[in-house]
Motif scaffolding. Structure first.
Motif, PDB file in Angstrom:
ATOM      1  N   ARG A  75     -55.465 -30.583 -58.489  1.00  0.00           N
ATOM      2  CA  ARG A  75     -54.812 -30.305 -59.320  1.00  0.00           C
ATOM      3  C   ARG A  75     -53.199 -30.595 -58.853  1.00  0.00           C
ATOM      4  NH1 ARG A  75     -58.688 -29.623 -60.771  1.00  0.00           N
ATOM      5  NH2 ARG A  75     -59.838 -27.588 -62.218  1.00  0.00           N
ATOM      6  N   PRO A  80     -51.083 -32.916 -67.203  1.00  0.00           N
ATOM      7  CA  PRO A  80     -52.505 -33.152 -67.532  1.00  0.00           C
ATOM      8  C   PRO A  80     -52.822 -34.249 -68.268  1.00  0.00           C
ATOM      9  CG  PRO A  80     -52.295 -30.758 -68.662  1.00  0.00           C
ATOM     10  CD  PRO A  80     -50.137 -31.601 -67.936  1.00  0.00           C
ATOM     11  N   TYR A  83     -53.591 -37.137 -66.062  1.00  0.00           N
ATOM     12  CA  TYR A  83     -54.539 -36.936 -65.129  1.00  0.00           C
ATOM     13  C   TYR A  83     -55.614 -38.640 -65.480  1.00  0.00           C
ATOM     14  CZ  TYR A  83     -53.929 -32.369 -64.240  1.00  0.00           C
ATOM     15  OH  TYR A  83     -52.881 -31.180 -63.580  1.00  0.00           O
ATOM     16  N   LYS A  84     -55.689 -38.949 -66.243  1.00  0.00           N
ATOM     17  CA  LYS A  84     -56.905 -40.006 -67.176  1.00  0.00           C
ATOM     18  C   LYS A  84     -56.797 -40.909 -66.197  1.00  0.00           C
ATOM     19  CE  LYS A  84     -54.983 -41.251 -71.312  1.00  0.00           C
ATOM     20  NZ  LYS A  84     -55.156 -41.611 -72.629  1.00  0.00           N
ATOM     21  N   HIS A  85     -55.007 -41.776 -65.738  1.00  0.00           N
ATOM     22  CA  HIS A  85     -55.131 -42.770 -65.311  1.00  0.00           C
ATOM     23  C   HIS A  85     -54.972 -42.439 -64.023  1.00  0.00           C
ATOM     24  CE1 HIS A  85     -53.482 -43.930 -69.067  1.00  0.00           C
ATOM     25  NE2 HIS A  85     -52.814 -43.235 -68.935  1.00  0.00           N
ATOM     26  N   THR A  87     -56.628 -41.821 -59.559  1.00  0.00           N
ATOM     27  CA  THR A  87     -57.661 -42.644 -58.901  1.00  0.00           C
ATOM     28  C   THR A  87     -57.468 -41.497 -57.802  1.00  0.00           C
ATOM     29  OG1 THR A  87     -58.195 -44.382 -59.786  1.00  0.00           O
ATOM     30  CG2 THR A  87     -58.657 -44.020 -57.758  1.00  0.00           C
ATOM     31  N   LYS A 105     -69.669 -32.961 -62.507  1.00  0.00           N
ATOM     32  CA  LYS A 105     -68.883 -32.985 -63.677  1.00  0.00           C
ATOM     33  C   LYS A 105     -70.383 -32.549 -64.740  1.00  0.00           C
ATOM     34  CE  LYS A 105     -66.281 -35.711 -67.421  1.00  0.00           C
ATOM     35  NZ  LYS A 105     -66.200 -37.260 -67.601  1.00  0.00           N
ATOM     36  N   TYR A 128     -59.773 -39.731 -61.730  1.00  0.00           N
ATOM     37  CA  TYR A 128     -59.611 -37.948 -61.786  1.00  0.00           C
ATOM     38  C   TYR A 128     -60.708 -37.625 -62.489  1.00  0.00           C
ATOM     39  CZ  TYR A 128     -57.521 -33.764 -61.949  1.00  0.00           C
ATOM     40  OH  TYR A 128     -57.174 -32.764 -61.977  1.00  0.00           O
ATOM     41  N   ASP A 129     -60.844 -38.425 -63.843  1.00  0.00           N
ATOM     42  CA  ASP A 129     -61.989 -37.886 -65.019  1.00  0.00           C
ATOM     43  C   ASP A 129     -63.047 -38.037 -65.099  1.00  0.00           C
ATOM     44  OD1 ASP A 129     -61.506 -40.555 -65.195  1.00  0.00           O
ATOM     45  OD2 ASP A 129     -61.121 -40.767 -66.962  1.00  0.00           O
ATOM     46  N   GLN A 130     -63.846 -38.548 -63.623  1.00  0.00           N
ATOM     47  CA  GLN A 130     -65.090 -38.578 -63.272  1.00  0.00           C
ATOM     48  C   GLN A 130     -66.075 -37.224 -63.321  1.00  0.00           C
ATOM     49  OE1 GLN A 130     -64.893 -42.499 -61.594  1.00  0.00           O
ATOM     50  NE2 GLN A 130     -67.276 -42.789 -62.174  1.00  0.00           N
TER      51      GLN A 130
END
Length: 292
Positions: A75, A80, A83-85, A87, A105, A128-130
Motif C-alpha cells: 500500500r 489510490p 495505483y492503476k499506473h 507496476t 485477484k 498493481y491492479d492485476q
C-alpha cells in the motif's frame, strides 16, 4: 495461462475470506518497508494465512521456516487513483526456497515464481491492479533449512517498461529524451568506459565506469576508490545492447533498480554538450545542469 492451485491452496483462500470477515490479526512491519517472520509461530496442525502490510515503494520480505501462507499487501503512500499506473516488481533472493509465489485477484491464482526455480537475477513484474502477492509454503520434509525471500519495488509503468524491454535501453535516445533524462534520472555522470563484463547466464553486461564528473546519484553506487581519489562504479544493461569499451567520455544516465544502476540514455559527452547548448539558447532546457 492460469496454473492449477497447489494442494490445500483453495481451503487456505476460503479460510482467508472468513478471516478477513472476522477481523483476523495482521502482521505489520515495524518499519513499514521490510518484513521478516517465521513459520515456527504456527501450530503444527494449522495452515495459517498471515497478512503482511507494507507502505513503502521498495523493501523486502524474508519468511523463515515457511508454513501456511502469506498475503502481502503493498500500500504505497500515494493516492489510490494512481495505483492503476503502478507496476510491482519482485526479485527473489538467490537461495529462496520453500514456497510458491502467486499473483492473486478475487480468488483466482496465477503462478509467478515456482518453488525451486533458479533464475539468477530474474525480476518478475506485473501491474498493481492485476492482483496481490500470495505466498504459499510447499510441503517439506525439513523446513529448518528453508527461507523464502524477495525484494520488491513499485514504480510507474513507464519506468518499469524501460527497465525490462530491449528496445528502450539499447536504442539511441533523441535530444529531447536525453535532456529529460538529465532532469529525471536517479544518476547523471560524465565518465568513460573502462571495461565491460558480459554475463551470459544473466543476459546482462556490466559497464565499469570511470567517473570524471558526478552530477547526481540517488544511491552511493559511484564511490571514491584507492589513494588516487578517482570515482568509479558499475552500470548494468542488457547483453543484447552489445556495449563495448571505447574511447572518449559519455554522459551516463539511468535508474536504480533493486540496488543496481541500470543504464538509460548515454550519449557521447560532446553530443550532449551540443544538444544542451542548442536547447539553452532557445530557452527550451527542462532543467539546468552544473558546470563541467
Amino acid at each position: 495461462m492460469r496454473s492449477a492451485p497447489a494442494a490445500g491452496l483453495l481451503p487456505l483462500l476460503l479460510g482467508l475470506r472468513l478471516l478477513l470477515g472476522g477481523g483476523a490479526e495482521a502482521q505489520y512491519s515495524s518499519d513499514l518497508c521490510n518484513w521478516k517472520g517465521s513459520g515456527l509461530t504456527h501450530e503444527s496442525h494449522k495452515k495459517d494465512v498471515e497478512q503482511v502490510y507494507l507502505r513503502c515503494s521498495e523493501g523486502s520480505i524474508e519468511w523463515m521456516y515457511p508454513t501456511g501462507a502469506l498475503i502481502v499487501n503493498l500500500r504505497p503512500n500515494t493516492s489510490p487513483a494512481s495505483y492503476k499506473h503502478l507496476t510491482v516488481c519482485i526479485k527473489p533472493f538467490k537461495d529462496s526456497a520453500g514456497a510458491n509465489i502467486y499473483l492473486e485477484k478475487t480468488g483466482e491464482l496465477k503462478l509467478l515464481v515456482r518453488d525451486g526455480e533458479r533464475s539468477p537475477s530474474k525480476v518478475y513484474c506485473f501491474g498493481y491492479d492485476q492482483g496481490g502477492l500470495f505466498v504459499e509454503a510447499t510441503p517439506q520434509q525439513d523446513i529448518s533449512r528453508k527461507i523464502t525471500g524477495f525484494q520488491y519495488e513499485l514504480m510507474s509503468r513507464g519506468i518499469a517498461s524501460d527497465l525490462h524491454t530491449v528496445s528502450a535501453p539499447c536504442r539511441p535516445c533523441s535530444d529531447t529524451e536525453v535532456l529529460l533524462a538529465v532532469c529525471t534520472s536517479d544518476f547523471v555522470i560524465r565518465g568513460s568506459i573502462r571495461d565491460v563484463t558480459n554475463e551470459a547466464e544473466e543476459q546482462e553486461s556490466i559497464i565499469h565506469v570511470g567517473v570524471n564528473k558526478l552530477y547526481r546519484q540517488k544511491s552511493k553506487v559511484f564511490q571514491l576508490t584507492g589513494e588516487s581519489g578517482n570515482w568509479r562504479g558499475q552500470i548494468k544493461t542488457l547483453l543484447e545492447c552489445g556495449v563495448r569499451p571505447g574511447d572518449g567520455d559519455f554522459l551516463f544516465t539511468g535508474r536504480m533498480h533493486f540496488g543496481e544502476a541500470r543504464l538509460g540514455c548515454a550519449p557521447r559527452f560532446k553530443d550532449f554538450q551540443r544538444m544542451y547548448k542548442e536547447a539553452k539558447d532557445k530557452g527550451l532546457n527542462p532543467c539546468e545542469i552544473g558546470p563541467d
